[in-house]
Design a protein around this motif. Sequence first.
Motif, PDB file in Angstrom:
ATOM      1  N   SER A  78      -6.462   1.896   0.194  1.00 49.94           N
ATOM      2  CA  SER A  78      -5.243   1.338   0.776  1.00 49.94           C
ATOM      3  C   SER A  78      -5.403   1.063   2.271  1.00 49.94           C
ATOM      4  O   SER A  78      -6.250   1.667   2.935  1.00 49.94           O
ATOM      5  CB  SER A  78      -4.069   2.310   0.566  1.00 49.94           C
ATOM      6  N   ALA A  79      -4.562   0.170   2.777  1.00 48.48           N
ATOM      7  CA  ALA A  79      -4.569  -0.140   4.211  1.00 48.48           C
ATOM      8  C   ALA A  79      -3.863   0.972   4.973  1.00 48.48           C
ATOM      9  O   ALA A  79      -3.111   1.760   4.391  1.00 48.48           O
ATOM     10  CB  ALA A  79      -3.864  -1.468   4.459  1.00 48.48           C
ATOM     11  N   ASN A  80      -4.107   1.045   6.270  1.00 49.50           N
ATOM     12  CA  ASN A  80      -3.434   2.025   7.109  1.00 49.50           C
ATOM     13  C   ASN A  80      -1.934   1.737   7.125  1.00 49.50           C
ATOM     14  O   ASN A  80      -1.518   0.576   7.069  1.00 49.50           O
ATOM     15  CB  ASN A  80      -3.986   1.994   8.530  1.00 49.50           C
ATOM     16  N   LEU A  81      -1.134   2.790   7.227  1.00 50.72           N
ATOM     17  CA  LEU A  81       0.310   2.639   7.205  1.00 50.72           C
ATOM     18  C   LEU A  81       0.893   2.560   8.611  1.00 50.72           C
ATOM     19  O   LEU A  81       0.334   3.126   9.555  1.00 50.72           O
ATOM     20  CB  LEU A  81       0.943   3.824   6.464  1.00 50.72           C
ATOM     21  N   SER A  82       2.025   1.892   8.732  1.00 50.50           N
ATOM     22  CA  SER A  82       2.739   1.850  10.004  1.00 50.50           C
ATOM     23  C   SER A  82       3.489   3.168  10.178  1.00 50.50           C
ATOM     24  O   SER A  82       3.583   3.972   9.237  1.00 50.50           O
ATOM     25  CB  SER A  82       3.743   0.688   9.997  1.00 50.50           C
ATOM     26  N   ASP A  83       4.041   3.393  11.358  1.00 52.79           N
ATOM     27  CA  ASP A  83       4.800   4.623  11.611  1.00 52.79           C
ATOM     28  C   ASP A  83       5.959   4.769  10.626  1.00 52.79           C
ATOM     29  O   ASP A  83       6.160   5.834  10.044  1.00 52.79           O
ATOM     30  CB  ASP A  83       5.361   4.620  13.041  1.00 52.79           C
TER      31      ASP A  83
ATOM     32  N   LEU B 112      -7.487  14.473  -1.463  1.00 50.50           N
ATOM     33  CA  LEU B 112      -6.279  13.653  -1.402  1.00 50.50           C
ATOM     34  C   LEU B 112      -5.606  13.807  -0.041  1.00 50.50           C
ATOM     35  O   LEU B 112      -5.176  12.818   0.567  1.00 50.50           O
ATOM     36  CB  LEU B 112      -5.309  14.057  -2.514  1.00 50.50           C
ATOM     37  N   SER B 113      -5.532  15.041   0.426  1.00 55.16           N
ATOM     38  CA  SER B 113      -4.939  15.316   1.736  1.00 55.16           C
ATOM     39  C   SER B 113      -5.676  14.561   2.837  1.00 55.16           C
ATOM     40  O   SER B 113      -5.056  13.917   3.699  1.00 55.16           O
ATOM     41  CB  SER B 113      -4.980  16.818   2.018  1.00 55.16           C
ATOM     42  N   THR B 114      -6.996  14.614   2.799  1.00 52.86           N
ATOM     43  CA  THR B 114      -7.814  13.924   3.798  1.00 52.86           C
ATOM     44  C   THR B 114      -7.579  12.424   3.752  1.00 52.86           C
ATOM     45  O   THR B 114      -7.456  11.762   4.788  1.00 52.86           O
ATOM     46  CB  THR B 114      -9.308  14.221   3.559  1.00 52.86           C
ATOM     47  N   ALA B 115      -7.495  11.876   2.531  1.00 53.91           N
ATOM     48  CA  ALA B 115      -7.283  10.443   2.365  1.00 53.91           C
ATOM     49  C   ALA B 115      -5.910  10.023   2.890  1.00 53.91           C
ATOM     50  O   ALA B 115      -5.773   9.001   3.570  1.00 53.91           O
ATOM     51  CB  ALA B 115      -7.426  10.064   0.890  1.00 53.91           C
ATOM     52  N   LEU B 116      -4.891  10.815   2.588  1.00 59.20           N
ATOM     53  CA  LEU B 116      -3.529  10.505   3.040  1.00 59.20           C
ATOM     54  C   LEU B 116      -3.439  10.517   4.563  1.00 59.20           C
ATOM     55  O   LEU B 116      -2.880   9.603   5.171  1.00 59.20           O
ATOM     56  CB  LEU B 116      -2.531  11.507   2.452  1.00 59.20           C
ATOM     57  N   VAL B 117      -3.981  11.562   5.158  1.00 55.47           N
ATOM     58  CA  VAL B 117      -3.927  11.704   6.619  1.00 55.47           C
ATOM     59  C   VAL B 117      -4.650  10.547   7.297  1.00 55.47           C
ATOM     60  O   VAL B 117      -4.227  10.060   8.350  1.00 55.47           O
ATOM     61  CB  VAL B 117      -4.528  13.047   7.067  1.00 55.47           C
ATOM     62  N   SER B 118      -5.748  10.075   6.687  1.00 54.98           N
ATOM     63  CA  SER B 118      -6.530   8.988   7.290  1.00 54.98           C
ATOM     64  C   SER B 118      -5.758   7.670   7.333  1.00 54.98           C
ATOM     65  O   SER B 118      -6.099   6.777   8.108  1.00 54.98           O
ATOM     66  CB  SER B 118      -7.840   8.786   6.518  1.00 54.98           C
ATOM     67  N   LYS B 119      -4.722   7.535   6.495  1.00 55.60           N
ATOM     68  CA  LYS B 119      -3.947   6.291   6.450  1.00 55.60           C
ATOM     69  C   LYS B 119      -2.714   6.333   7.351  1.00 55.60           C
ATOM     70  O   LYS B 119      -2.007   5.336   7.501  1.00 55.60           O
ATOM     71  CB  LYS B 119      -3.494   5.999   5.004  1.00 55.60           C
TER      72      LYS B 119
ATOM     73  N   ASP C 165       0.815  -1.204   0.000  1.00 61.37           N
ATOM     74  CA  ASP C 165       0.000   0.000   0.000  1.00 61.37           C
ATOM     75  C   ASP C 165       0.849   1.254   0.000  1.00 61.37           C
ATOM     76  O   ASP C 165       0.489   2.266  -0.600  1.00 61.37           O
ATOM     77  CB  ASP C 165      -0.941  -0.011   1.217  1.00 61.37           C
ATOM     78  N   LEU C 166       1.992   1.212   0.661  1.00 58.73           N
ATOM     79  CA  LEU C 166       2.906   2.349   0.630  1.00 58.73           C
ATOM     80  C   LEU C 166       3.358   2.587  -0.803  1.00 58.73           C
ATOM     81  O   LEU C 166       3.394   3.723  -1.272  1.00 58.73           O
ATOM     82  CB  LEU C 166       4.114   2.083   1.531  1.00 58.73           C
ATOM     83  N   ALA C 167       3.691   1.509  -1.498  1.00 56.48           N
ATOM     84  CA  ALA C 167       4.134   1.624  -2.889  1.00 56.48           C
ATOM     85  C   ALA C 167       3.033   2.194  -3.779  1.00 56.48           C
ATOM     86  O   ALA C 167       3.294   3.017  -4.662  1.00 56.48           O
ATOM     87  CB  ALA C 167       4.564   0.253  -3.413  1.00 56.48           C
ATOM     88  N   SER C 168       1.790   1.790  -3.539  1.00 64.98           N
ATOM     89  CA  SER C 168       0.682   2.291  -4.359  1.00 64.98           C
ATOM     90  C   SER C 168       0.441   3.776  -4.099  1.00 64.98           C
ATOM     91  O   SER C 168       0.144   4.536  -5.020  1.00 64.98           O
ATOM     92  CB  SER C 168      -0.597   1.488  -4.092  1.00 64.98           C
ATOM     93  N   ILE C 169       0.603   4.197  -2.843  1.00 65.83           N
ATOM     94  CA  ILE C 169       0.426   5.611  -2.516  1.00 65.83           C
ATOM     95  C   ILE C 169       1.560   6.439  -3.102  1.00 65.83           C
ATOM     96  O   ILE C 169       1.345   7.537  -3.636  1.00 65.83           O
ATOM     97  CB  ILE C 169       0.349   5.809  -0.991  1.00 65.83           C
ATOM     98  N   GLU C 170       2.770   5.904  -3.026  1.00 61.64           N
ATOM     99  CA  GLU C 170       3.918   6.602  -3.633  1.00 61.64           C
ATOM    100  C   GLU C 170       3.709   6.730  -5.141  1.00 61.64           C
ATOM    101  O   GLU C 170       4.052   7.757  -5.739  1.00 61.64           O
ATOM    102  CB  GLU C 170       5.205   5.835  -3.342  1.00 61.64           C
ATOM    103  N   SER C 171       3.136   5.689  -5.746  1.00 58.56           N
ATOM    104  CA  SER C 171       2.866   5.722  -7.182  1.00 58.56           C
ATOM    105  C   SER C 171       1.852   6.812  -7.521  1.00 58.56           C
ATOM    106  O   SER C 171       1.974   7.498  -8.551  1.00 58.56           O
ATOM    107  CB  SER C 171       2.336   4.358  -7.639  1.00 58.56           C
TER     108      SER C 171
END
Length: 198
Positions: free
Chosen positions: A87-92, A146-153, A34-40
Amino acid sequence: MKFLNQVSFLVTLGFVIGAIATPIAYTPSNVKRDLASIESVLTSIGNQVTTLDGYIKVASPNPTQIVNASTALVSTIKSGVSTVQASANLSDIDALGLVSPVQTLSKNVNTTIGDLIGIKSTVDSLKYGCTTYEQLQDQLTQATALSTALVSKVPASLQSVAQGLAKGITSAIQNGVTAYNGECTSTAAYLEFDSRDV
């Protein structure tokens, strides 16, 4: 009897360890993907921002190219929002991995919006002020989503940091909206729409 009890204990322990180990081995794999998909997503948006800026910076800007690139940018951001939301929630640790790409995107957006503001007189003379204003509003709407979605993960402990980083993107677009504000109420705007109706 004692031997059988030991065997039973070892078998039970094996199941417990297996049950604990399975999600630990699986979750990081999911998060990494999921990190890779968000970076993409951030990379795709960044590429489209660069394309838009290229059309803005030419000696004689072509309004049609700018409008098309801006429309494509809005579509790219909107698609990215859906990807991030799924995407799934991200780790720290993985969340911290987004710092650099978000900063890079923020810098590129700020540059592009600055360049667009810089050619405002040209945009006005070409009667595209209102269209530009409306597209900037669309960009701001999608960038905010997009900002809201990123922060939520991102983990709760890092959400304030994520919000600060993402704000750089929305603030830059807001500068463009402010600069072109009022374009749709001017005489030029009416001439613009009239010319397109012909």
